[in-house]
Design a protein around this motif. Structure first.
Motif, PDB file in Angstrom:
ATOM      1  N   THR A 118       0.843  -1.194   0.000  1.00 40.09           N
ATOM      2  CA  THR A 118       0.000   0.000   0.000  1.00 40.09           C
ATOM      3  C   THR A 118       0.874   1.237   0.000  1.00 40.09           C
ATOM      4  N   VAL A 119       0.604   2.147  -0.935  1.00 40.71           N
ATOM      5  CA  VAL A 119       1.408   3.358  -1.099  1.00 40.71           C
ATOM      6  C   VAL A 119       0.653   4.550  -0.517  1.00 40.71           C
ATOM      7  N   SER A 120       1.393   5.412   0.160  1.00 36.01           N
ATOM      8  CA  SER A 120       0.816   6.654   0.670  1.00 36.01           C
ATOM      9  C   SER A 120       1.840   7.769   0.548  1.00 36.01           C
ATOM     10  N   VAL A 121       1.370   8.975   0.315  1.00 32.82           N
ATOM     11  CA  VAL A 121       2.249  10.147   0.209  1.00 32.82           C
ATOM     12  C   VAL A 121       2.632  10.591   1.610  1.00 32.82           C
ATOM     13  N   LYS A 122       3.933  10.726   1.862  1.00 32.27           N
ATOM     14  CA  LYS A 122       4.405  11.141   3.176  1.00 32.27           C
ATOM     15  C   LYS A 122       4.810  12.611   3.208  1.00 32.27           C
ATOM     16  N   ARG A 123       5.289  13.114   2.078  1.00 32.16           N
ATOM     17  CA  ARG A 123       5.751  14.505   2.067  1.00 32.16           C
ATOM     18  C   ARG A 123       5.692  15.046   0.646  1.00 32.16           C
ATOM     19  N   GLY A 124       5.399  16.328   0.526  1.00 28.01           N
ATOM     20  CA  GLY A 124       5.417  17.001  -0.772  1.00 28.01           C
ATOM     21  C   GLY A 124       4.065  16.996  -1.448  1.00 28.01           C
ATOM     22  N   PRO A 125       3.555  18.162  -1.846  1.00 25.39           N
ATOM     23  CA  PRO A 125       2.261  18.201  -2.531  1.00 25.39           C
ATOM     24  C   PRO A 125       2.388  17.705  -3.969  1.00 25.39           C
TER      25      PRO A 125
END
Length: 232
Positions: A179-186
């Motif tokens: 499972t992928v999720s954004v941790k930083r950066g718009p």
């Protein structure tokens, strides 16, 4: 809950034999069990246990008074205990922690071991109440701490045209499903990153965007990836 009768059965046998001196001897016992559903209650189908040491401290003596090991069903019994004030401590096996103590209103099926040292509350054996068989300890497996490691990023520098639809996948080929999720950066406006690692959309914002994502596998391993996304 049908309590295992190893320790209790032994205690009843001692009492029936007349070996207990009510003015001198007390009996103390309980059970250690694996709390599989982590609810702090001994369930009828929770029969697993492993040998564990139980320590008995006499409160008016500054040292360990007695130690014993549980049987194969998790029961323990201290026979012929002089009347007085005591505290019991349970050994904590590696890889396990004690379950939530004092759940509910039934002392016969809850856990009494404090989460830290595994000590139960002090108790008193008297001529009027010379025995107790319900000082128990439930334990659970330690929560898994996800292993973190850095792996090769499949696409680390990407360029796409403003206003043109695109789709790609940012996860490492050799890492496997997760499972992928954004941790930083718009992300640029019009672009999304889904849980399966698909980066897609029609960008309506120009510039270079640094995106840090995290992939968590089904085995709880974690990997951080980095993508520089340029839209012009």
């Amino acid at each position: 809950m049908k309590r295992k009768l190893g320790a209790l059965g032994a205690a009843l046998a001692i009492i029936a034999s007349g070996q207990v001196n009510a003015n001198v001897d007390g009996l103390f016992g309980g059970r250690v069990w694996l709390d599989e559903n982590r609810n702090g209650i001994q369930e009828a189908d929770e029969n697993d246990s492993c040998p564990m040491r139980v320590f008995l401290d006499k409160l008016d003596e500054p040292r360990l008074w007695l130690a014993i090991k549980t049987d194969k069903e998790g029961n323990y019994l201290f026979p012929e205990v002089p009347l007085g004030d005591y505290r019991v401590r349970f050994e904590r096996s590696e890889g396990y922690v004690f379950t939530t103590p004092n759940v509910g209103n039934n002392d016969n099926i809850d856990s009494d071991a404090a989460p830290g040292r595994g000590a139960a509350k002090p108790f008193r054996l008297t001529a009027q109440n010379p025995s107790t068989f319900n000082v128990d300890a439930g334990y659970v497996e330690c929560p898994t701490r996800c292993e973190r490691k850095r792996v090769r990023v499949y696409n680390d520098r990407l360029s796409f045209a403003y206003g043109a639809y695109f789709t790609t996948n940012v996860t490492a080929n050799d890492f496997g499903a997760g499972t992928v999720s954004v941790k930083r950066g718009p992300l640029p406006a019009g672009v999304t990153l889904t849980a399966d690692g698909t980066l897609s959309g029609t960008p309506i914002e120009t510039g270079t965007f640094k995106i840090i994502y995290e992939l968590t596998s089904s085995e709880c391993s974690k990997s951080k990836g980095r993508v520089f996304l340029t839209v012009d």
